[in-house]
Design an enzyme around this catalytic site. Structure first.
Site, short mmCIF file in Angstrom:
data_model
loop_
_atom_site.label_atom_id
_atom_site.label_comp_id
_atom_site.label_asym_id
_atom_site.label_seq_id
_atom_site.Cartn_x
_atom_site.Cartn_y
_atom_site.Cartn_z
CG HIS A 308 43.54 149.76 23.17
ND1 HIS A 308 44.46 148.90 23.71
CD2 HIS A 308 43.80 149.85 21.85
CE1 HIS A 308 45.27 148.49 22.73
NE2 HIS A 308 44.89 149.04 21.59
CG ASP A 366 41.14 152.15 14.70
OD1 ASP A 366 41.12 151.18 15.47
OD2 ASP A 366 41.90 152.22 13.71
#
Ligand code: SDX
Length: 431
Positions: A308, A366
């Site tokens: 991320h 996700d």
């Protein structure tokens, strides 16, 4: 704008500037460079915006090192546990948790705007049946400006409010219709006696041939997934919505732009790509092969659902999602789901691997969401539309915040030009 008189000295040759330092409620200080070009005749350079604050916002804050996500100051794990999606929508849009009366009125307003203009059905029929539902979402949401023209004047606060409610209310209907269209089943209309998540599940999975009873376990899990995806600071799709909105474009067109950006596998498309990756891995014994590929600079493969830009610790949403996956699959009687086993083993192997540890790569939102959605019966092609559905309130909240800012200007970045210097045209016979 927070300002505490501190300044940063910027010097270049004999030029020296004092740039104001702006201090936030939380997070790093900000060097205000708005006068840098006019006073210093230089640009800053930050493709990908790794060190750039593009706006001032009071909606969401992420502490990437701590792995903390706050919506109007409230931690995401508390909201996921104690609140529900429409209450989080109210919080994100209006800034405070609603009273019971405010909540009831808001839920009623959303519930009574879930139907789509009947003539919009023709848009769906123009697509091939094998269309990706995200293409339908982009097209139909963009077309809403043609049907809801009375809520496109962004200078009118009431019209902004109406557009916001319409988008939050109608996204589940549009996403469900996109799904039904791709499987050749008739559209199912929303039902006002159902809550938001239950309504969406029924519109996706009910058929005229029999009654559909909403499973409370699934509707609670669906609502929690919506909450976990609601907003996330200035991510790529939110920044797209802000930039599109800065030109004064109508809200439906701007949200369609956000949906288009979210579709990419590096962003919201990662939930679909992650489940497809987990299924391709298939069994835990194949994990080393894929981890090696993810580390190989000559291989474009990356572990989807991992890493991320902001989180350099666990994504707090992934923690809640992992716990929800365990609960939902156990309650559905599929706790030994092979894909979940692969995901847990892949997480363990990756987190013990120096490559991922050194780069502070952890599972993101996700990584586990697709496992729950798969167990609920959704095809992978519906994962990103569900993300878009849930993120609509984040896009809307950030859009309203920006439009209401009297200092708002059109976004117009500059560049580092590396092309040809000035040169004169050469006629073709002389080339
Ligand atoms: C979302 O911004 C948001 O908030 C987004 C989001 C939201 O709610 O809106 O949180 C939703 O988009 C989550 C992210 C979903 N995407 C994926 O899961 C795709 C896989 N992840 C990567 O593509 C990547 O981690 C990104 C895109 C998420 C972040 O990319 P960055 O910040 O540009 O990091 P980078 O590409 O510079 O990577 C740094 C290093 C590189 O190695 P080195 O050059 O240092 O040797 O880490 C490596 C990368 O190769 N790396 C990975 C990796 N992610 C980063 N290596 C293997 N697998 C990965 N998943």
């Amino acid at each position: 704008m927070a300002n505490n008189e501190k300044t940063a000295k910027f010097s270049l040759g004999d030029m020296e500037l004092d740039l104001p330092i702006l201090s936030p409620t939380a997070g790093p200080d900000v060097v205000d460079i708005r006068k840098l070009y006019s006073q210093g005749d230089v640009f800053t350079y930050d493709p990908g915006f790794t060190s750039t604050a593009a706006c001032e916002s009071a909606i969401t804050f992420i502490d990437g090192d701590k792995g903390e996500l706050l919506h109007r100051g409230y931690p995401i794990d508390q909201l996921a546990d104690k609140s529900h999606y429409l209450e989080v929508c109210y919080l994100l849009i209006y800034g405070e948790l609603p009273s019971s009366v405010q909540l009831k009125d808001f839920e009623s307003l959303v519930t009574n705007h879930t139907m789509l203009h009947e003539q919009m059905i023709h848009f769906f029929r123009g697509f091939r049946r094998d269309v990706h539902p995200m293409a339908v979402m982009v097209g139909v949401v963009g077309a809403m400006s043609a049907f809801y023209h009375d809520s496109t004047d962004i200078s009118d606060e009431h019209q902004r409010e109406v557009a916001s409610i319409r988008l939050i209310a109608k996204m589940p209907t549009i996403a469900a219709m996109a799904y039904k269209y791709t499987i050749g089943q008739p559209f199912v209309y929303p039902q006002n006696d159902l809550d938001y998540a239950s309504n969406f599940l029924r519109m996706c999975f009910a058929v005229p041939a029999e009654d559909y009873v909403v499973n409370p376990i699934l509707s609670r899990a669906m609502d929690r997934i919506f909450t976990l995806h609601a907003d996330h600071e200035q991510n790529a799709s939110t920044s797209t919505v802000r930039l599109a909105s800065s030109s004064g474009a109508n809200p439906f067109a701007c949200i369609a732009a956000g949906i288009a950006c979210l579709w990419g596998p590096a962003h919201g498309g990662a939930n679909q790509a992650c489940l497809e990756m987990l299924k391709e891995i298939g069994t835990p014994d194949r994990i080393p092969e894929f981890v090696a590929r993810a580390k190989d600079k000559d291989d474009p493969f990356r572990l989807m659902g991992f890493g991320h830009r902001v989180y350099k610790n666990f994504d707090p949403r992934a923690k809640v999602m992992k716990q929800s996956a365990d609960e939902v699959l156990e309650l559905l009687g599929v706790e030994n789901n092979p894909t979940l086993q692969v995901a847990k083993e892949l997480e363990r192997v990756a987190l013990e691997d120096p490559y991922f540890a050194e780069r502070k790569l952890y599972p993101n939102v996700d990584f586990y969401s697709g496992i729950i959605l798969d167990a609920m019966g959704f095809p992978t092609s519906m994962f990103t539309p569900i993300f878009a559905l849930a993120r609509t309130v984040g896009w809307i909240s950030q859009w309203k915040e920006m439009i209401a800012d009297p200092t708002m200007k059109i976004g117009r970045p500059r560049q580092l030009y590396v092309g040809a210097p000035h040169r004169d045209y050469v006629n073709v016979e002389n080339r």
